[in-house]
Scaffold this motif. Structure first.
Motif, PDB file in Angstrom:
ATOM      1  N   VAL A   1       0.854  -1.182   0.000  1.00 39.01           N
ATOM      2  CA  VAL A   1       0.000   0.000   0.000  1.00 39.01           C
ATOM      3  C   VAL A   1       0.893   1.235   0.000  1.00 39.01           C
ATOM      4  CG1 VAL A   1      -1.794   1.285   1.210  1.00 39.01           C
ATOM      5  CG2 VAL A   1      -1.837  -1.235   1.225  1.00 39.01           C
ATOM      6  N   LEU A   2       0.819   1.988  -1.088  1.00 40.28           N
ATOM      7  CA  LEU A   2       1.611   3.203  -1.255  1.00 40.28           C
ATOM      8  C   LEU A   2       0.839   4.410  -0.733  1.00 40.28           C
ATOM      9  CD1 LEU A   2       2.800   2.504  -4.915  1.00 40.28           C
ATOM     10  CD2 LEU A   2       4.028   2.034  -2.771  1.00 40.28           C
ATOM     11  N   PRO A   3       1.526   5.522  -0.434  1.00 36.05           N
ATOM     12  CA  PRO A   3       0.817   6.724   0.029  1.00 36.05           C
ATOM     13  C   PRO A   3      -0.283   7.161  -0.945  1.00 36.05           C
ATOM     14  CG  PRO A   3       3.187   6.997   0.308  1.00 36.05           C
ATOM     15  CD  PRO A   3       2.984   5.722  -0.451  1.00 36.05           C
ATOM     16  N   SER A   4      -0.038   7.003  -2.246  1.00 38.38           N
ATOM     17  CA  SER A   4      -1.029   7.409  -3.250  1.00 38.38           C
ATOM     18  C   SER A   4      -2.265   6.513  -3.272  1.00 38.38           C
ATOM     19  CB  SER A   4      -0.382   7.415  -4.638  1.00 38.38           C
ATOM     20  OG  SER A   4       0.082   6.113  -4.968  1.00 38.38           O
TER      21      SER A   4
ATOM     22  N   CYS B   1      -6.104   2.396   3.192  1.00 37.78           N
ATOM     23  CA  CYS B   1      -6.069   2.023   1.778  1.00 37.78           C
ATOM     24  C   CYS B   1      -7.461   2.155   1.174  1.00 37.78           C
ATOM     25  CB  CYS B   1      -5.548   0.591   1.625  1.00 37.78           C
ATOM     26  SG  CYS B   1      -5.371   0.072  -0.096  1.00 37.78           S
ATOM     27  N   HIS B   2      -7.547   2.849   0.073  1.00 37.86           N
ATOM     28  CA  HIS B   2      -8.814   2.999  -0.640  1.00 37.86           C
ATOM     29  C   HIS B   2      -9.314   1.610  -1.048  1.00 37.86           C
ATOM     30  CE1 HIS B   2     -11.666   3.986  -3.790  1.00 37.86           C
ATOM     31  NE2 HIS B   2     -11.614   5.251  -3.411  1.00 37.86           N
ATOM     32  N   GLY B   3     -10.593   1.344  -0.830  1.00 34.60           N
ATOM     33  CA  GLY B   3     -11.166   0.037  -1.129  1.00 34.60           C
ATOM     34  C   GLY B   3     -11.008  -0.392  -2.575  1.00 34.60           C
ATOM     35  N   GLY B   4     -10.946   0.563  -3.482  1.00 31.07           N
ATOM     36  CA  GLY B   4     -10.782   0.232  -4.893  1.00 31.07           C
ATOM     37  C   GLY B   4      -9.475  -0.478  -5.177  1.00 31.07           C
TER      38      GLY B   4
ATOM     39  N   PRO C   1      -9.308  -2.294   8.041  1.00 34.04           N
ATOM     40  CA  PRO C   1      -8.565  -1.358   7.192  1.00 34.04           C
ATOM     41  C   PRO C   1      -7.140  -1.840   6.930  1.00 34.04           C
ATOM     42  CG  PRO C   1      -8.655  -0.538   9.436  1.00 34.04           C
ATOM     43  CD  PRO C   1      -9.498  -1.777   9.399  1.00 34.04           C
ATOM     44  N   ALA C   2      -6.607  -1.371   5.820  1.00 36.11           N
ATOM     45  CA  ALA C   2      -5.188  -1.544   5.510  1.00 36.11           C
ATOM     46  C   ALA C   2      -4.577  -0.150   5.486  1.00 36.11           C
ATOM     47  CB  ALA C   2      -5.015  -2.238   4.166  1.00 36.11           C
ATOM     48  N   PHE C   3      -3.285  -0.081   5.795  1.00 41.67           N
ATOM     49  CA  PHE C   3      -2.626   1.211   5.943  1.00 41.67           C
ATOM     50  C   PHE C   3      -1.397   1.313   5.046  1.00 41.67           C
ATOM     51  CE2 PHE C   3      -4.845   0.115   9.833  1.00 41.67           C
ATOM     52  CZ  PHE C   3      -5.587   1.259  10.069  1.00 41.67           C
ATOM     53  N   GLU C   4      -0.955   2.547   4.859  1.00 36.87           N
ATOM     54  CA  GLU C   4       0.261   2.785   4.095  1.00 36.87           C
ATOM     55  C   GLU C   4       1.385   1.890   4.616  1.00 36.87           C
ATOM     56  OE1 GLU C   4       3.547   6.324   3.573  1.00 36.87           O
ATOM     57  OE2 GLU C   4       1.478   6.907   4.004  1.00 36.87           O
ATOM     58  N   GLY C   5       2.080   1.246   3.699  1.00 37.22           N
ATOM     59  CA  GLY C   5       3.179   0.362   4.061  1.00 37.22           C
ATOM     60  C   GLY C   5       2.779  -1.088   4.255  1.00 37.22           C
ATOM     61  N   ASP C   6       1.486  -1.354   4.440  1.00 39.76           N
ATOM     62  CA  ASP C   6       1.037  -2.745   4.561  1.00 39.76           C
ATOM     63  C   ASP C   6       1.307  -3.492   3.258  1.00 39.76           C
ATOM     64  OD1 ASP C   6       0.121  -2.495   7.153  1.00 39.76           O
ATOM     65  OD2 ASP C   6      -2.010  -2.459   6.626  1.00 39.76           O
TER      66      ASP C   6
END
Length: 143
Positions: free
Chosen positions: A42-45, A53-56, A89-94
């Motif tokens: 999961v990237l910052p973008s 992390c956006h669900g899409g 949820p998932a987070f940046e860096g996951d």
């Protein structure tokens, strides 16, 4: 060619054509007849206004694993219905991994379950894809 080698050859062929999967930094971790596993960091973008992390992107990762699994038999297969349930949820860096497994194939229709987990094994989402075989193959086999 045995079924495993065929699944690997189909995956290699699909990989070269799958710009979306490659552009998102996904990695094909496992391929077997009716099975596939892909991972993505999961990237910052990829984060939304909640800093998750956006669900899409989670859906896209699961959908890509679904595609590799259902096409692994060297028949061209598309999705005709998919659903996803977000569990955590998932987070940046996951590092998310989507593992797809064929549940059943009856005629031209198939059902696949895809489990999305993070690097700690926590379930992030459950995806179910319904597939439909169309005309054509990925690799022409000669007798």
């Amino acid at each position: 060619m045995d079924k495993q080698n065929l699944a690997e050859a189909v995956a290699a062929s699909m990989w070269t054509e799958d710009e979306a999967t490659r552009a998102l930094g996904m990695e094909l971790k496992e391929i077997a007849p009716g099975r596939a596993s892909l991972s993505m960091t999961v990237l910052p973008s990829m984060t939304n206004g909640h800093k998750t992390c956006h669900g899409g992107y989670i859906f896209t990762l699961a959908d890509s694993a679904f595609a590799f699994a259902c096409n692994s038999h060297n028949q061209r297969v598309v999705a005709f219905q998919c659903s996803i349930t977000y569990l955590a949820p998932a987070f940046e860096g996951d590092v998310l991994t989507a593992a797809a497994v064929e549940v059943t194939v009856q005629g031209r229709s198939g059902i696949y379950d895809i489990h999305v987990c993070n690097q700690d094994g926590a379930r992030i989402a459950e995806f179910r894809g319904n597939s439909r075989t169309i005309k054509g193959v990925h690799i022409e086999l000669t007798p």
